[in-house]
Scaffold this active site. Structure first.
Site, mmCIF file in Angstrom:
data_model
loop_
_atom_site.group_PDB
_atom_site.id
_atom_site.type_symbol
_atom_site.label_atom_id
_atom_site.label_comp_id
_atom_site.label_asym_id
_atom_site.label_seq_id
_atom_site.Cartn_x
_atom_site.Cartn_y
_atom_site.Cartn_z
ATOM 1 N N GLU A 132 60.022 -18.359 25.409
ATOM 2 C CA GLU A 132 59.470 -18.718 24.097
ATOM 3 C C GLU A 132 60.430 -19.661 23.402
ATOM 4 O O GLU A 132 61.643 -19.612 23.652
ATOM 5 C CB GLU A 132 59.349 -17.455 23.213
ATOM 6 C CG GLU A 132 58.063 -16.699 23.373
ATOM 7 C CD GLU A 132 57.990 -15.462 22.491
ATOM 8 O OE1 GLU A 132 58.914 -15.221 21.690
ATOM 9 O OE2 GLU A 132 57.001 -14.735 22.626
ATOM 10 N N HIS A 152 69.632 -4.741 16.885
ATOM 11 C CA HIS A 152 68.248 -4.293 17.036
ATOM 12 C C HIS A 152 68.010 -2.877 16.546
ATOM 13 O O HIS A 152 66.977 -2.282 16.805
ATOM 14 C CB HIS A 152 67.769 -4.455 18.483
ATOM 15 C CG HIS A 152 67.929 -5.867 18.976
ATOM 16 N ND1 HIS A 152 67.167 -6.903 18.485
ATOM 17 C CD2 HIS A 152 68.788 -6.420 19.853
ATOM 18 C CE1 HIS A 152 67.543 -8.030 19.063
ATOM 19 N NE2 HIS A 152 68.535 -7.771 19.892
ATOM 20 N N ARG A 197 53.035 3.593 17.625
ATOM 21 C CA ARG A 197 53.470 4.917 17.160
ATOM 22 C C ARG A 197 53.609 4.901 15.637
ATOM 23 O O ARG A 197 53.526 3.833 15.022
ATOM 24 C CB ARG A 197 54.837 5.231 17.765
ATOM 25 C CG ARG A 197 55.893 4.209 17.350
ATOM 26 C CD ARG A 197 57.309 4.573 17.753
ATOM 27 N NE ARG A 197 58.253 3.652 17.137
ATOM 28 C CZ ARG A 197 58.602 2.477 17.610
ATOM 29 N NH1 ARG A 197 58.063 2.010 18.726
ATOM 30 N NH2 ARG A 197 59.471 1.711 16.973
HETATM 31 C C1 MV4 Z 1 62.519 -13.584 18.968
HETATM 32 C C2 MV4 Z 1 63.546 -14.148 18.155
HETATM 33 C C3 MV4 Z 1 63.553 -15.510 17.990
HETATM 34 N N1 MV4 Z 1 62.629 -16.270 18.599
HETATM 35 N N2 MV4 Z 1 61.615 -14.396 19.534
HETATM 36 C C4 MV4 Z 1 64.223 -9.154 19.009
HETATM 37 C C5 MV4 Z 1 63.559 -7.895 19.398
HETATM 38 C C6 MV4 Z 1 62.217 -8.226 19.890
HETATM 39 N N3 MV4 Z 1 61.257 -7.385 19.235
HETATM 40 C C7 MV4 Z 1 62.007 -9.651 19.588
HETATM 41 N N4 MV4 Z 1 63.224 -10.148 19.002
HETATM 42 C C8 MV4 Z 1 63.364 -11.441 18.667
HETATM 43 N N5 MV4 Z 1 62.446 -12.289 19.193
HETATM 44 C C9 MV4 Z 1 61.697 -15.716 19.363
HETATM 45 N N6 MV4 Z 1 60.808 -16.487 19.971
HETATM 46 C C10 MV4 Z 1 64.459 -13.285 17.574
HETATM 47 C C11 MV4 Z 1 64.395 -11.938 17.827
HETATM 48 C C12 MV4 Z 1 65.402 -11.133 17.194
HETATM 49 C C13 MV4 Z 1 65.081 -10.196 16.233
HETATM 50 C C14 MV4 Z 1 63.756 -9.922 15.866
HETATM 51 C C15 MV4 Z 1 63.469 -8.996 14.922
HETATM 52 C C16 MV4 Z 1 64.504 -8.284 14.307
HETATM 53 C C17 MV4 Z 1 65.795 -8.533 14.653
HETATM 54 C C18 MV4 Z 1 66.093 -9.450 15.621
HETATM 55 C C19 MV4 Z 1 67.433 -9.683 15.952
HETATM 56 C C20 MV4 Z 1 67.738 -10.608 16.897
HETATM 57 C C21 MV4 Z 1 66.715 -11.319 17.531
#
Ligand code: MV4
Length: 479
Positions: A199, A234, A291
């Site tokens: 992505e 996270h 959930r």
């Molecule tokens: C991402 C992102 C940036 N760009 N996707 C982290 C956990 C998973 N649920 C998806 N996550 C992320 N996906 C793209 N394309 C950044 C994160 C991410 C993040 C997302 C939500 C809450 C905290 C986070 C911490 C680091 C990275």
């Protein structure tokens, strides 16, 4: 539904049982040897020892839990969060044994358990998604071409992943292949499944999630958003509702999109649709959690609902008691997760006994708690001991109450994230609402926390002196 078994422990087991009791439903607790004396065991009408302390010998033993449920004539099982809550096989085993699983059907759990299957399921539902691939990568040169087209940096994600596991940022084409190899082996090691996809990397997003609720008659509503950007590796630490950046229009767009995601997998029950929000307020669907989430109380407070009651009602086959237009946002709620972790020592789990354990109370304060004074914190499970939730008419009021509640929460014997909560509530970036998922990384260090504590102590001392001087002046007037 006369009797519910709660297949969980700690604060969430008690939280679920409270609502069951309110609805006149009997409750069954299960527990491991180390949880024999736990409050959730005492709180239930009946309790059954299920096995040894390690969760794979107790709270994760689906077949044994179902056997106990049948022996005790249980009508339904509530899985809480974690443990068996997002296990499609367990939900299916409940269905096959004529026990109601209080949650979605197994097929919805399975679809959303795979990010690629989730993307596939929602693709005809007009859901904004981050540019990327919608199939597992098999051909590296082909994937490189796609990455170049998307534009670096890109992110490699494991399809079976969640909570950030198996994710790798790739800054440029040169490191593409090595990062891809690492992501695949990490995915195989962690999930037994090496499917990865790519992505566009959204550099500084906010994490905004929408609470949804669906009945078995095709009605789906959303209960607005939660802002969950204050997280560390996270693991969320502070959550709030509503978000201070959503406009009513954006809120409606995201809510409507979340409802469509739920419809895409025939969802039933309480679920959460996660979005990334970029700096231009574009939102993208990330994943759906099938959930009841840890942070559900902030949504309950701002919507005047009981999400567990709604879960039970729809699990009984009832029609949702409200429509979308009946829901409004009332005030503002904040949640701090109180973990047995030391914020001054890299959030290391802090083991020990709760020598002192006194909860704050009062108007605008809710504590969802699973422990009591004198108890030890078991090392076998998640180190969260409670959730401190505050609410008021405005965000400022909720923040101010949070600071007061933290100072009235007395814990001795272990280190907790309570001081970290104060740090967040005092921080300018948090107070202004101008923060993203990098808040902790960008602003937090033990030195910063100690510095802030010193400043606070100095201010408190100055105020004390000022009060004293004024008192003296008052005293002098008559003479
Ligand atoms: C991402 C992102 C940036 N760009 N996707 C982290 C956990 C998973 N649920 C998806 N996550 C992320 N996906 C793209 N394309 C950044 C994160 C991410 C993040 C997302 C939500 C809450 C905290 C986070 C911490 C680091 C990275």
């Amino acid at each position: 539904m006369k009797k519910i078994l709660v297949a969980n422990r700690g604060e969430i087991a008690i939280r679920v049982m409270k609502t069951a009791k309110k609805m006149g439903i009997k409750t069954v607790a299960i527990y491991s040897t180390i949880d024999r004396q736990s409050p959730h065991v005492k709180f239930a009408d009946e309790a059954v020892l299920i096995g040894e302390a390690p969760s794979n010998q107790s709270y994760l033993l689906g077949d044994k839990i179902i056997k106990v449920a049948k022996e005790l004539n249980v009508d339904a099982i509530h899985p809480g969060y974690g443990f068996l809550s997002e296990n499609g096989d367990f939900a299916e085993a409940c269905e096959k044994n004529d026990i109601i699983f209080i949650g979605p059907k197994s097929h919805a759990i399975r679809i959303m358990g795979s990010k690629l299957a989730a993307k596939d399921a929602v693709k005809s539902y007009d859901i904004p998604m981050v540019p990327g691939t919608d199939k597992a990568i098999t051909d590296i040169p082909e994937a490189k071409k796609i990455a170049a087209k998307i534009g670096f940096p890109i992110l490699i994600k494991a399809s079976a992943g969640g909570g950030g596991k198996g994710m790798r940022v790739v800054e440029n084409e040169a490191e593409f292949e090595s990062q891809m190899d690492r992501a695949i082996s990490e995915a195989i090691n962690s999930f037994g499944n090496g499917s990865v996809f790519i992505e566009k990397y959204v550099a500084s997003p906010r994490h905004i999630e929408i609470q949804v609720m669906a009945d078995s008659h095709g009605n789906v509503i959303h209960l607005f958003e939660r802002e969950c950007s204050i997280q560390r590796r996270h693991q969320k630490v502070v959550e709030e509702a509503p978000s201070s950046v959503l406009t009513p229009e954006l809120r409606q767009q995201m809510g409507d999109a979340a409802v469509r995601v739920a419809k895409a997998c025939d969802y039933v029950g309480a679920g959460t649709v996660e979005f990334l929000l970029d700096e231009h307020l574009n939102f993208y669907f990330l994943e759906m959690n099938t959930r009841l989430q840890v942070e559900h109380p902030v949504s309950e407070i701002i919507t005047n609902t009981d999400l567990v009651e709604l879960q039970i009602q729809v699990a009984r086959g009832e029609v949702l008691p409200m429509k979308q237009e009946d829901l409004k946002i009332h005030g503002h709620a904040l949640e701090l997760r109180v973990y047995a972790e030391d914020p001054l020592n890299n959030f290391l789990p802090s083991v020990g006994t709760l020598d002192t354990y006194k909860l704050p109370e009062g108007k605008g304060i809710r504590v969802d708690n699973g422990f009591e004074e004198g108890m030890e914190i078991p090392i076998y499970y998640d180190p969260m001991i409670s959730k401190l939730i505050t609410y008021g008419n405005t965000r400022d009021e909720a923040i101010s109450l949070m600071k007061t509640a933290i100072s009235n929460y007395h814990i001795e014997g272990i280190k907790t994230t309570l001081p970290f909560g104060t740090f967040v509530c005092e921080h300018e970036a948090f107070r202004s609402g101008n923060f993203d998922t990098h808040f902790v990384k960008n602003y937090y260090s033990p030195e910063q926390l100690l510095e802030q504590q010193k400043t606070e102590a100095r201010i408190a001392a100055l105020i004390a002196v000022k009060h004293y001087v004024e008192e003296q002046k008052q005293l002098k007037i008559p003479s």
